[in-house]
Structures are given as C-alpha cells and as structure tokens.
Design a protein around this motif. Structure first.
Motif, PDB file in Angstrom:
ATOM      1  N   ASN A   1     116.749  -7.012 115.278  1.00  0.00           N
ATOM      2  CA  ASN A   1     116.266  -5.871 115.197  1.00  0.00           C
ATOM      3  C   ASN A   1     118.675  -5.332 114.294  1.00  0.00           C
ATOM      4  O   ASN A   1     119.006  -5.193 115.407  1.00  0.00           O
ATOM      5  N   PHE A   2     119.089  -6.031 112.982  1.00  0.00           N
ATOM      6  CA  PHE A   2     120.343  -5.672 113.275  1.00  0.00           C
ATOM      7  C   PHE A   2     120.383  -4.570 111.946  1.00  0.00           C
ATOM      8  O   PHE A   2     119.573  -4.261 111.106  1.00  0.00           O
ATOM      9  N   ASN A   3     121.152  -3.374 112.675  1.00  0.00           N
ATOM     10  CA  ASN A   3     121.318  -2.550 111.855  1.00  0.00           C
ATOM     11  C   ASN A   3     120.365  -1.541 110.867  1.00  0.00           C
ATOM     12  O   ASN A   3     120.274  -0.500 109.925  1.00  0.00           O
ATOM     13  N   GLY A   4     118.895  -1.720 112.221  1.00  0.00           N
ATOM     14  CA  GLY A   4     117.730  -0.691 111.287  1.00  0.00           C
ATOM     15  C   GLY A   4     116.709  -1.659 110.663  1.00  0.00           C
ATOM     16  O   GLY A   4     115.510  -1.944 110.297  1.00  0.00           O
TER      17      GLY A   4
ATOM     18  N   VAL B   1     109.687   3.049 127.291  1.00  0.00           N
ATOM     19  CA  VAL B   1     111.303   2.905 127.822  1.00  0.00           C
ATOM     20  C   VAL B   1     111.509   3.058 129.072  1.00  0.00           C
ATOM     21  O   VAL B   1     111.054   4.798 129.220  1.00  0.00           O
ATOM     22  N   VAL B   2     111.945   2.392 130.282  1.00  0.00           N
ATOM     23  CA  VAL B   2     112.156   2.973 131.697  1.00  0.00           C
ATOM     24  C   VAL B   2     112.986   3.305 131.324  1.00  0.00           C
ATOM     25  O   VAL B   2     114.448   2.775 130.977  1.00  0.00           O
TER      26      VAL B   2
ATOM     27  N   GLU C   1     114.872   2.797 117.865  1.00  0.00           N
ATOM     28  CA  GLU C   1     115.015   1.670 117.315  1.00  0.00           C
ATOM     29  C   GLU C   1     114.919   0.716 118.567  1.00  0.00           C
ATOM     30  O   GLU C   1     114.153  -1.220 118.430  1.00  0.00           O
ATOM     31  N   ILE C   2     114.471   0.604 119.519  1.00  0.00           N
ATOM     32  CA  ILE C   2     113.504   0.157 120.713  1.00  0.00           C
ATOM     33  C   ILE C   2     112.683  -1.015 120.714  1.00  0.00           C
ATOM     34  O   ILE C   2     111.711  -1.582 120.594  1.00  0.00           O
ATOM     35  N   LEU C   3     111.447   0.613 120.518  1.00  0.00           N
ATOM     36  CA  LEU C   3     109.927   0.480 120.470  1.00  0.00           C
ATOM     37  C   LEU C   3     109.376  -0.240 119.307  1.00  0.00           C
ATOM     38  O   LEU C   3     109.374  -0.903 118.992  1.00  0.00           O
ATOM     39  N   LYS C   4     110.970  -0.101 117.773  1.00  0.00           N
ATOM     40  CA  LYS C   4     110.203  -1.286 116.728  1.00  0.00           C
ATOM     41  C   LYS C   4     110.187  -1.874 116.687  1.00  0.00           C
ATOM     42  O   LYS C   4     109.739  -2.971 116.403  1.00  0.00           O
ATOM     43  N   THR C   5     111.717  -2.549 117.552  1.00  0.00           N
ATOM     44  CA  THR C   5     111.973  -3.816 118.352  1.00  0.00           C
ATOM     45  C   THR C   5     110.882  -4.728 118.906  1.00  0.00           C
ATOM     46  O   THR C   5     110.535  -5.868 118.725  1.00  0.00           O
TER      47      THR C   5
ATOM     48  N   ARG D   1     107.702  -3.895 119.260  1.00  0.00           N
ATOM     49  CA  ARG D   1     106.790  -3.599 118.411  1.00  0.00           C
ATOM     50  C   ARG D   1     106.503  -4.730 117.789  1.00  0.00           C
ATOM     51  O   ARG D   1     105.590  -6.178 117.345  1.00  0.00           O
ATOM     52  N   GLU D   2     107.533  -4.957 116.956  1.00  0.00           N
ATOM     53  CA  GLU D   2     108.083  -6.038 115.529  1.00  0.00           C
ATOM     54  C   GLU D   2     107.925  -7.217 115.960  1.00  0.00           C
ATOM     55  O   GLU D   2     107.107  -8.425 115.965  1.00  0.00           O
ATOM     56  N   ASN D   3     107.857  -7.853 117.751  1.00  0.00           N
ATOM     57  CA  ASN D   3     108.026  -8.837 118.496  1.00  0.00           C
ATOM     58  C   ASN D   3     106.717  -8.795 119.389  1.00  0.00           C
ATOM     59  O   ASN D   3     106.020 -10.226 119.936  1.00  0.00           O
ATOM     60  N   LYS D   4     105.532  -8.279 118.637  1.00  0.00           N
ATOM     61  CA  LYS D   4     104.391  -7.617 119.350  1.00  0.00           C
ATOM     62  C   LYS D   4     104.196  -7.950 120.753  1.00  0.00           C
ATOM     63  O   LYS D   4     103.312  -8.815 121.258  1.00  0.00           O
ATOM     64  N   LEU D   5     105.369  -7.503 121.027  1.00  0.00           N
ATOM     65  CA  LEU D   5     105.161  -7.570 122.993  1.00  0.00           C
ATOM     66  C   LEU D   5     104.675  -5.806 123.532  1.00  0.00           C
ATOM     67  O   LEU D   5     104.325  -4.606 122.375  1.00  0.00           O
ATOM     68  N   THR D   6     104.097  -5.911 124.449  1.00  0.00           N
ATOM     69  CA  THR D   6     103.886  -4.093 125.426  1.00  0.00           C
ATOM     70  C   THR D   6     104.810  -4.317 126.672  1.00  0.00           C
ATOM     71  O   THR D   6     105.590  -3.201 126.569  1.00  0.00           O
ATOM     72  N   ASN D   7     105.014  -5.702 127.230  1.00  0.00           N
ATOM     73  CA  ASN D   7     106.078  -4.752 128.059  1.00  0.00           C
ATOM     74  C   ASN D   7     107.053  -6.001 127.711  1.00  0.00           C
ATOM     75  O   ASN D   7     107.235  -6.964 127.693  1.00  0.00           O
TER      76      ASN D   7
END
Length: 272
Positions: free
Chosen positions: A3-6, A40-41, A73-77, A79-85
C-alpha cells in the motif's frame, strides 16, 4: 501487494527515486504491528506513538491521518494480501528533496503485510554487543529507519550462533535487545531500563509495566541495569509487538528460569 499512499502496487514495483529522503538520510519512521484475527493489536498505542514520533521529527501530520484512517489502511493491506493474521510494517517518511534541510515537511507512507510467524524458542542464548553503542537520548526512543547498530549486532549474533544480542548505551549500561525491550527478574523485583537509557518506547513494554503495577507479587523498577546484574538475575526476557515475551535461557555462564515470564505471557495474552 504493498500500500503506497493508498494505492496498491506489486512488491516488485520500483517507485522510489534518487531524491527519496528515507533512502538518502534515513529520514523516516516505522511501526511493526500485529494483526490477529483481522484485528489490529494495540491499535491506539501504535497510532499515538507514531503521531508523537512524527511531531518529534517535525513532520507535517496530514489531517487525514486519523486513528480510523490508520486502522483502515492497515486492514485494507492485510485483506489485499489475503491474510487474517499478519505482520504489518508501516513506514512514514518525509517527502523528496533537499539536502540535510528538507524542502518541506510533507510525508508519504508505505504499508506492507506478510504472514504472521511467531516462533518462540525454548532455548535462547544472548550475549552483549560491544562494538558500538546506543545513544541514550530521546531520538533513540522512537523507531526511525536508522538501525545500523541493530543490523551490526544481528550480524554479530549470526556469526556467533546467538539468538539475540543485548545493546549497551554509551555509559555501558543495558539499553535493549536487538529487536525489543529487556526485563530482568531478581527475586520479587522486575527491572527494566528507563526510557532515559536509550531504549525504544516499546508497546509491549508499556503493557507489561501496566500489568506489573497492579500485581502485588512483584516490585517493578525502571532503573539502569549494568551487564553484571544480568549474571545475577533469576530470569531475563525480551518483549516486542510480534512475539510478545521471549524468555532468555542462557547468557555467558548463567542459565535462567522462565516461570515469571510464563506467568506474564498469560496475562499479556488476555490483553491481545
């Protein structure tokens, strides 16, 4: 994907140029963040530490940099990488141009996410790194991208079959480990270096201090620690955002227990 500047780009994309200040001067900050079950912890702690660090470095904080934006921005990134952890790293750096004096104080950001891998080792050996020292000033308490001491200590650890190294400040007192804060246990006392010794203002460090301040079984002391005290300790453990608490089992001729660290791990897990 990063994620580069959104905007999302392939990790292999080249988007820095020769005017990039993070590359030329280390004019950048970063946060390493754990995402667990798509949450996000310690979100607020990371956010406020980053904002405080940006103010220290006289970076211009955009109005859009709210807590909600930071989380989104963290959670979008993730999800984009198909991760939950995930292990997330967010870098904020001053805009291009200038020599030591920047042209302006505007910022750009980069968010990357990778699979969360937490490997706590049953056997964990450390030693002192004495080739170079941390500076016990306020700049050492924030997470800038200038980490040469940590890099050289990591190389030293690898060359000597160590799991980690303990960094010292210029007065030769304990500052921190390569990748986290350090605590020692002596009977019912738990000691950790104060921020004035040059350690990073760790998020898990802060959480443990809160936990210990309410625990009548232990007396917490934020106090300078000499390397000699490490050999007299009952336990030594290292803390950081990703691993939580990692017990040290061996330092020079000292072998340590892990009971207190194991107890604190359980309390920390409740917060996570």
């Amino acid at each position: 994907m990063i994620n580069f500047n959104g905007s999302f780009l392939e990790k292999s994309t080249t988007f820095f140029n020769a005017e990039n200040r993070a590359f030329k001067y280390g004019d950048a900050l970063f946060e390493t963040i754990k995402v667990f079950n798509s949450r996000v912890v310690f979100l607020e702690d990371h956010y406020f530490r980053l904002m405080a660090s940006m103010r220290m470095l006289r970076m211009e904080i955009p109005m859009s940099f709210t807590l909600d934006f930071f989380e989104s921005e963290i959670l979008k990134t993730v999800r984009e990488n198909k991760l939950t952890n995930a292990r997330v790293r967010i870098i904020v750096y001053r805009g291009n141009g200038g020599l030591y004096t920047p042209i302006n104080n505007s910022v750009q950001y980069l968010v990357e996410a990778s699979m969360l891998q937490v490997e706590k080792k049953a056997s964990y050996t450390v030693d002192l790194f004495k080739d170079y020292y941390c500076y016990s000033g306020l700049l050492s308490t924030i997470k800038t991208t200038n980490k040469l001491t940590n890099i050289l200590a990591s190389i030293y650890a690898s060359e000597n079959n160590l799991n980690n190294c303990i960094l010292l400040n210029e007065r030769k007192f304990v500052a921190e480990a390569i990748n986290g804060n350090i605590f020692i246990v002596v009977d019912n006392k738990i000691k950790t270096p104060p921020i004035t010794e040059g350690c990073v203002k760790g998020i898990v460090r802060k959480k443990l201090i809160d936990i210990l301040s309410k625990n009548p079984n232990y007396n917490l002391e934020e106090t300078p620690i000499s390397p000699f005290e490490l050999q007299k300790a009952n336990e030594v453990f290292i803390t950081n955002t990703i691993i939580g608490i990692q017990s040290v089992t061996k330092y020079k001729k000292s072998n340590y227990k892990t009971e207190v660290a194991d107890e604190l791990k359980e309390e920390l897990e409740v917060l996570i």
